[in-house]
Design an enzyme around this catalytic site. Structure first.
Site, PDB file in Angstrom:
ATOM      1  N   ASP A   1      -3.496   1.373  11.646  1.00 63.57           N
ATOM      2  CA  ASP A   1      -4.735   0.901  11.997  1.00 63.57           C
ATOM      3  C   ASP A   1      -4.620   0.609  13.577  1.00 63.57           C
ATOM      4  O   ASP A   1      -4.608   1.366  14.315  1.00 63.57           O
ATOM      5  CB  ASP A   1      -5.280   0.013  11.080  1.00 63.57           C
TER       6      ASP A   1
ATOM      7  N   GLY B   1       0.620  -1.214  -0.108  1.00 67.77           N
ATOM      8  CA  GLY B   1       0.043  -0.264  -0.202  1.00 67.77           C
ATOM      9  C   GLY B   1       0.851   1.439  -0.144  1.00 67.77           C
ATOM     10  O   GLY B   1       0.525   2.272  -0.530  1.00 67.77           O
TER      11      GLY B   1
ATOM     12  N   ARG C   1      -5.946   0.477  -5.889  1.00 66.29           N
ATOM     13  CA  ARG C   1      -4.905   1.377  -5.604  1.00 66.29           C
ATOM     14  C   ARG C   1      -4.595   2.321  -6.340  1.00 66.29           C
ATOM     15  O   ARG C   1      -3.883   3.347  -5.908  1.00 66.29           O
ATOM     16  CB  ARG C   1      -3.842   0.266  -5.196  1.00 66.29           C
TER      17      ARG C   1
ATOM     18  N   LYS D   1      -5.396   6.094  12.045  1.00 74.73           N
ATOM     19  CA  LYS D   1      -6.803   6.061  12.784  1.00 74.73           C
ATOM     20  C   LYS D   1      -6.503   5.798  14.426  1.00 74.73           C
ATOM     21  O   LYS D   1      -6.214   4.965  14.892  1.00 74.73           O
ATOM     22  CB  LYS D   1      -7.419   4.734  12.354  1.00 74.73           C
TER      23      LYS D   1
ATOM     24  N   GLU E   1       4.152   4.154   5.779  1.00 81.01           N
ATOM     25  CA  GLU E   1       3.100   3.208   5.697  1.00 81.01           C
ATOM     26  C   GLU E   1       1.994   4.210   4.867  1.00 81.01           C
ATOM     27  O   GLU E   1       1.970   5.222   4.884  1.00 81.01           O
ATOM     28  CB  GLU E   1       2.524   2.999   7.039  1.00 81.01           C
ATOM     29  N   ASP E   2       1.000   3.420   4.356  1.00 84.50           N
ATOM     30  CA  ASP E   2      -0.169   4.036   3.624  1.00 84.50           C
ATOM     31  C   ASP E   2      -1.177   4.564   4.808  1.00 84.50           C
ATOM     32  O   ASP E   2      -2.018   5.357   5.018  1.00 84.50           O
ATOM     33  CB  ASP E   2      -0.663   3.407   2.741  1.00 84.50           C
TER      34      ASP E   2
ATOM     35  N   ASP F   1      -6.086  -0.421  -1.056  1.00 84.62           N
ATOM     36  CA  ASP F   1      -6.790  -1.431  -2.044  1.00 84.62           C
ATOM     37  C   ASP F   1      -8.210  -1.879  -1.413  1.00 84.62           C
ATOM     38  O   ASP F   1      -8.843  -1.789  -0.436  1.00 84.62           O
ATOM     39  CB  ASP F   1      -6.162  -2.654  -2.385  1.00 84.62           C
TER      40      ASP F   1
ATOM     41  N   PHE G   1     -13.447   2.671   6.209  1.00 84.36           N
ATOM     42  CA  PHE G   1     -12.880   2.143   5.313  1.00 84.36           C
ATOM     43  C   PHE G   1     -12.512   2.960   4.023  1.00 84.36           C
ATOM     44  O   PHE G   1     -13.417   3.693   3.534  1.00 84.36           O
ATOM     45  CB  PHE G   1     -13.835   0.720   4.591  1.00 84.36           C
ATOM     46  N   VAL G   2     -11.361   3.128   3.630  1.00 87.80           N
ATOM     47  CA  VAL G   2     -10.806   4.017   2.716  1.00 87.80           C
ATOM     48  C   VAL G   2     -10.045   3.240   1.530  1.00 87.80           C
ATOM     49  O   VAL G   2      -9.386   2.277   1.986  1.00 87.80           O
ATOM     50  CB  VAL G   2      -9.774   4.887   3.344  1.00 87.80           C
TER      51      VAL G   2
HETATM   52  C1  PRP Z   1      -2.326  -2.436   5.762  1.00 87.15           C
HETATM   53  C2  PRP Z   1      -1.380  -1.247   5.898  1.00 87.15           C
HETATM   54  C3  PRP Z   1      -0.617  -1.681   6.832  1.00 87.15           C
HETATM   55  C4  PRP Z   1      -1.451  -2.488   7.883  1.00 87.15           C
HETATM   56  C5  PRP Z   1      -2.025  -1.457   8.922  1.00 87.15           C
HETATM   57  O1  PRP Z   1      -1.576  -3.445   5.001  1.00 87.15           O
HETATM   58  O2  PRP Z   1      -0.577  -1.027   4.734  1.00 87.15           O
HETATM   59  O3  PRP Z   1       0.704  -2.286   6.671  1.00 87.15           O
HETATM   60  O4  PRP Z   1      -2.440  -2.967   7.099  1.00 87.15           O
HETATM   61  O5  PRP Z   1      -2.717  -2.148   9.916  1.00 87.15           O
HETATM   62  P1  PRP Z   1      -2.401  -2.170  11.337  1.00 87.15           P
HETATM   63  O6  PRP Z   1      -1.976  -0.929  11.836  1.00 87.15           O
HETATM   64  O7  PRP Z   1      -3.478  -2.970  11.807  1.00 87.15           O
HETATM   65  O8  PRP Z   1      -1.141  -3.424  11.502  1.00 87.15           O
HETATM   66  P2  PRP Z   1      -2.405  -4.755   4.308  1.00 87.15           P
HETATM   67  O9  PRP Z   1      -1.879  -6.001   5.218  1.00 87.15           O
HETATM   68  O10 PRP Z   1      -3.499  -4.410   4.036  1.00 87.15           O
HETATM   69  O11 PRP Z   1      -1.321  -4.916   2.989  1.00 87.15           O
HETATM   70  P3  PRP Z   1      -1.231  -4.003   1.719  1.00 87.15           P
HETATM   71  O12 PRP Z   1      -0.444  -2.740   2.072  1.00 87.15           O
HETATM   72  O13 PRP Z   1      -0.482  -4.781   0.898  1.00 87.15           O
HETATM   73  O14 PRP Z   1      -2.699  -3.388   1.253  1.00 87.15           O
END
Ligand code: PRP
Length: 183
Positions: free
Chosen positions: A107, A48, A170, A135, A103-104, A164, A157-158
């Site tokens: 959470d 991401g 994306r 968040k 990071e994107d 994605d 949810f974004v």
């Molecule tokens: C997403 C995002 C972070 C993580 C955040 O990745 O890019 O890496 O989740 O969540 P957390 O704070 O609860 O750990 P994802 O696993 O969706 O993979 P992606 O980046 O390939 O979409």
């Protein structure tokens, strides 16, 4: 405002490219000030973060820096400290480096919590975190609170700008929020 329909959900445009660019520039300016005399290593968390990272590093001013990429899956295994599965392992030595994890979205903070411990274990001098979205209401690990944030959001949810929906969307240049009550 633009909307997008995907698998029965309606997503509404929330941040347009010019607003995103301002948020990114504000993060880049802070990093440019803080790392003026350093040579940080940006560790971009795939998938991401690649869109945000590409814009962020080009918005820096006078920061000599390197970039590398990592892809992890984090989960709680038998160990109380948690486990990181390296889908794309770290390719670069972080020993004695000032690391900025990119990071994107942050959470629960689990990914960052584990990655920070990992980088420190590998001898990084410092580890900070830059994220496009954060968040705060969802954060479960206080040490995962990001140092540089593009924008805070509540628990919605974004998609778009690297984020994605089942691997797709994306590439949207704006960030969209799911419209409540859809599907
Ligand atoms: C997403 C995002 C972070 C993580 C955040 O990745 O890019 O890496 O989740 O969540 P957390 O704070 O609860 O750990 P994802 O696993 O969706 O993979 P992606 O980046 O390939 O979409």
């Amino acid at each position: 405002m633009n909307t997008i329909e995907e698998q029965g959900y309606t997503f509404q445009e929330w941040l347009m490219p010019d607003q995103i660019a301002k948020d990114v520039q504000q993060v880049a300016d802070q990093i440019s000030t803080d790392y003026k005399d350093k040579e940080p290593l940006f560790v971009v968390v795939l998938n991401g973060a690649f869109v945000f990272a590409a814009d962020l590093i080009r918005a820096l001013k006078d920061v000599r820096c390197e970039q590398t990429f990592i892809r992890v899956s984090s989960y709680w295994g038998m160990s109380s400290t948690g486990q990181l599965e390296f889908i794309v392992p770290l390719q670069q030595v972080v020993d004695n480096r000032d690391v900025i994890i990119v990071e994107d979205i942050v959470d629960s903070g689990l990914t960052i919590h584990q990655l920070k411990a990992h980088m420190r274990g590998l001898g990084a001098t410092s580890v900070r975190v830059a994220t496009m979205l954060f968040k705060p209401n969802k954060l479960e690990y206080d040490d995962a609170r990001p140092d540089y944030v593009g924008r805070e959001i509540s628990d919605e949810f974004v998609i778009g700008y690297g984020l994605d929906f089942d691997g797709f969307l994306r590439n949207l240049p704006s960030i969209y929020k799911v419209k409540e009550g859809t599907k």
